[in-house]
Design a protein around this motif. Sequence first.
Motif, PDB file in Angstrom:
ATOM      1  N   ILE A 218       0.322  -1.104  -0.175  1.00 50.15           N
ATOM      2  CA  ILE A 218       0.034   0.043  -0.202  1.00 50.15           C
ATOM      3  C   ILE A 218       0.651   1.359   0.226  1.00 50.15           C
ATOM      4  O   ILE A 218       1.803   1.672   0.826  1.00 50.15           O
ATOM      5  CB  ILE A 218      -1.032   0.443   0.783  1.00 50.15           C
ATOM      6  CG1 ILE A 218      -1.496  -1.136   1.430  1.00 50.15           C
ATOM      7  CG2 ILE A 218      -2.082   1.120   1.934  1.00 50.15           C
ATOM      8  CD1 ILE A 218      -2.723  -1.554   0.346  1.00 50.15           C
ATOM      9  N   TYR A 219       0.421   1.916  -1.215  1.00 45.57           N
ATOM     10  CA  TYR A 219       1.182   3.140  -1.094  1.00 45.57           C
ATOM     11  C   TYR A 219       0.632   4.609   0.201  1.00 45.57           C
ATOM     12  O   TYR A 219      -0.097   4.425   0.229  1.00 45.57           O
ATOM     13  CB  TYR A 219       1.456   3.579  -2.686  1.00 45.57           C
ATOM     14  CG  TYR A 219       2.007   5.471  -2.821  1.00 45.57           C
ATOM     15  CD1 TYR A 219       3.232   5.676  -2.554  1.00 45.57           C
ATOM     16  CD2 TYR A 219       0.579   6.098  -2.181  1.00 45.57           C
ATOM     17  CE1 TYR A 219       3.021   7.545  -2.626  1.00 45.57           C
ATOM     18  CE2 TYR A 219       1.742   7.563  -2.187  1.00 45.57           C
ATOM     19  CZ  TYR A 219       2.429   8.388  -2.516  1.00 45.57           C
ATOM     20  OH  TYR A 219       2.879  10.062  -2.687  1.00 45.57           O
TER      21      TYR A 219
ATOM     22  N   THR B  14      -7.612   8.573  -6.115  1.00 48.37           N
ATOM     23  CA  THR B  14      -6.125   8.355  -5.451  1.00 48.37           C
ATOM     24  C   THR B  14      -5.895   9.170  -4.185  1.00 48.37           C
ATOM     25  O   THR B  14      -6.839  10.118  -4.050  1.00 48.37           O
ATOM     26  CB  THR B  14      -5.198   8.697  -6.266  1.00 48.37           C
ATOM     27  OG1 THR B  14      -4.978  10.310  -6.834  1.00 48.37           O
ATOM     28  CG2 THR B  14      -5.369   7.622  -7.384  1.00 48.37           C
ATOM     29  N   THR B  15      -4.726   9.340  -3.913  1.00 53.70           N
ATOM     30  CA  THR B  15      -4.647  10.130  -2.414  1.00 53.70           C
ATOM     31  C   THR B  15      -4.846  11.665  -3.292  1.00 53.70           C
ATOM     32  O   THR B  15      -5.456  12.549  -2.908  1.00 53.70           O
ATOM     33  CB  THR B  15      -3.288  10.002  -1.974  1.00 53.70           C
ATOM     34  OG1 THR B  15      -2.248  10.829  -3.232  1.00 53.70           O
ATOM     35  CG2 THR B  15      -2.503   9.014  -1.321  1.00 53.70           C
ATOM     36  N   ALA B  16      -4.655  11.894  -4.539  1.00 54.45           N
ATOM     37  CA  ALA B  16      -4.425  13.765  -4.767  1.00 54.45           C
ATOM     38  C   ALA B  16      -6.510  13.733  -4.660  1.00 54.45           C
ATOM     39  O   ALA B  16      -6.886  15.309  -4.419  1.00 54.45           O
ATOM     40  CB  ALA B  16      -4.417  13.267  -6.144  1.00 54.45           C
TER      41      ALA B  16
ATOM     42  N   ALA C  95      -5.111   0.906  -6.909  1.00 57.63           N
ATOM     43  CA  ALA C  95      -5.067   2.424  -7.116  1.00 57.63           C
ATOM     44  C   ALA C  95      -4.077   2.971  -7.123  1.00 57.63           C
ATOM     45  O   ALA C  95      -3.325   2.878  -6.703  1.00 57.63           O
ATOM     46  CB  ALA C  95      -6.481   3.686  -7.187  1.00 57.63           C
ATOM     47  N   GLY C  96      -4.025   4.025  -7.939  1.00 59.50           N
ATOM     48  CA  GLY C  96      -2.417   5.584  -7.588  1.00 59.50           C
ATOM     49  C   GLY C  96      -1.169   5.202  -8.007  1.00 59.50           C
ATOM     50  O   GLY C  96      -1.008   3.304  -8.935  1.00 59.50           O
ATOM     51  N   GLN C  97      -0.822   4.837  -6.662  1.00 61.38           N
ATOM     52  CA  GLN C  97       0.627   4.392  -7.253  1.00 61.38           C
ATOM     53  C   GLN C  97       1.128   3.224  -5.276  1.00 61.38           C
ATOM     54  O   GLN C  97       2.032   2.487  -6.191  1.00 61.38           O
ATOM     55  CB  GLN C  97       1.486   5.644  -6.157  1.00 61.38           C
ATOM     56  CG  GLN C  97       2.214   6.999  -7.084  1.00 61.38           C
ATOM     57  CD  GLN C  97       2.395   7.902  -6.072  1.00 61.38           C
ATOM     58  OE1 GLN C  97       3.717   7.608  -6.138  1.00 61.38           O
ATOM     59  NE2 GLN C  97       1.856   8.824  -5.846  1.00 61.38           N
ATOM     60  N   SER C  98      -0.322   2.731  -6.037  1.00 69.21           N
ATOM     61  CA  SER C  98      -0.047   1.414  -5.383  1.00 69.21           C
ATOM     62  C   SER C  98       0.041   0.407  -5.980  1.00 69.21           C
ATOM     63  O   SER C  98       0.529  -0.978  -6.057  1.00 69.21           O
ATOM     64  CB  SER C  98      -1.186   1.096  -4.598  1.00 69.21           C
ATOM     65  OG  SER C  98      -1.536   1.279  -3.282  1.00 69.21           O
TER      66      SER C  98
ATOM     67  N   ALA D 156      -6.574  13.127  -8.733  1.00 71.21           N
ATOM     68  CA  ALA D 156      -8.103  12.204  -9.240  1.00 71.21           C
ATOM     69  C   ALA D 156      -9.169  12.326  -7.730  1.00 71.21           C
ATOM     70  O   ALA D 156      -9.007  12.477  -7.067  1.00 71.21           O
ATOM     71  CB  ALA D 156      -7.422  10.906  -9.581  1.00 71.21           C
ATOM     72  N   LEU D 157      -9.973  12.668  -8.475  1.00 70.61           N
ATOM     73  CA  LEU D 157     -11.666  13.335  -7.388  1.00 70.61           C
ATOM     74  C   LEU D 157     -12.049  11.809  -7.370  1.00 70.61           C
ATOM     75  O   LEU D 157     -12.230  11.457  -6.892  1.00 70.61           O
ATOM     76  CB  LEU D 157     -11.959  14.180  -8.202  1.00 70.61           C
ATOM     77  CG  LEU D 157     -11.767  15.695  -8.110  1.00 70.61           C
ATOM     78  CD1 LEU D 157     -12.308  16.560  -8.760  1.00 70.61           C
ATOM     79  CD2 LEU D 157     -10.938  16.155  -6.531  1.00 70.61           C
ATOM     80  N   ALA D 158     -12.925  11.505  -8.765  1.00 68.29           N
ATOM     81  CA  ALA D 158     -13.800  10.410  -9.153  1.00 68.29           C
ATOM     82  C   ALA D 158     -15.078  10.121  -8.475  1.00 68.29           C
ATOM     83  O   ALA D 158     -15.039  10.957  -7.869  1.00 68.29           O
ATOM     84  CB  ALA D 158     -12.488   9.064  -8.921  1.00 68.29           C
ATOM     85  N   VAL D 159     -15.449   8.771  -7.798  1.00 69.38           N
ATOM     86  CA  VAL D 159     -16.915   8.225  -7.373  1.00 69.38           C
ATOM     87  C   VAL D 159     -15.921   8.576  -5.598  1.00 69.38           C
ATOM     88  O   VAL D 159     -15.181   8.084  -5.400  1.00 69.38           O
ATOM     89  CB  VAL D 159     -16.584   6.965  -7.221  1.00 69.38           C
ATOM     90  CG1 VAL D 159     -18.761   7.012  -6.409  1.00 69.38           C
ATOM     91  CG2 VAL D 159     -17.320   7.306  -9.039  1.00 69.38           C
TER      92      VAL D 159
END
Length: 294
Positions: free
Chosen positions: A16-17, A39-41, A64-67, A291-294
């Motif tokens: 996990i990142y 993501t964290t963003a 997701a993301g950097q993981s 990234a925002l998303a749901v």
Amino acid sequence: MKPATAVVDVHGIYKIYTEFYANPSARKTIILVNGSLSTTAAFAQTVKYLRTQFNVVLYDQPYAGQSKPHNHHHQPITKEDEASILLELIEQFRADHLMSFSWGGVAAMLALAQRPARIEKAVITSFSPLLNEPMIDYLEKGLTHLHALDGDQLGHLVNSTIGRYLPSLFKRYNHRHISSLDSHEYQQMHAHVHQVLHLDAHCQMQCLSAIDIPVLFVNGEHDAYTSPEDVRLFAEHLSDCQFVTIDNAGHFLDMEHKAAWLQSQAALLGFLQSKPLRQTHYRPQMDVLHALAV
């Protein structure tokens, strides 16, 4: 100030990142739980005010993301898996508080129902125990795009529904992120949405009575998908909960405009920094209703 980053081993299964924003004067640590596909963003605006008072932990789900580069993606993971990952990260980072956004509320509440000893308070934002008509319509349309791995149409759908009140710049970032995901990410979300729509597994209300800490629910005034009215159903199942509605805001709350950011800041810091009161069962009054998303 940039966060300290690390890839954390969880149960010898997931990598996990994580991002850790250290505040030398803080006595408490809060961990934030992303919504689906994000993501964290997604917490960039939230971190700005939380880091003034707390150490803050962010992380990307395994898919997701950097993981992503550190994990295999042979099959979707369950919300129970996500809750287990969260519980392990709570221990590793010695978190005192928890905050979730949108669909992250499912894993967050499953984790809270296991009564993690370290967690003192939790904030659940943009989440509802009910699948109302607008949400069902959104999910059914999303399921079609997810099945087709059509990120472009999925991005347009998100921005025209739950993201309708986002600033245009954020909508562009959102669409760019959603339309460029890997196929396993669409498959992960497809599996979850299918389960929610067809197996009645959105929110396991029967487990909520085990949650024994104060919980704050925050929803946007104009959020038709996780509405302030619907979320009050939680009061029938939780012994200590409060509700805040952010004025003139939709699903994405502090991302949408400065006034919503300020209200969110005041609500979260006021709740998290207040001294706990003796627990009383809240009964709602009939007239109070990246990234925002749901």
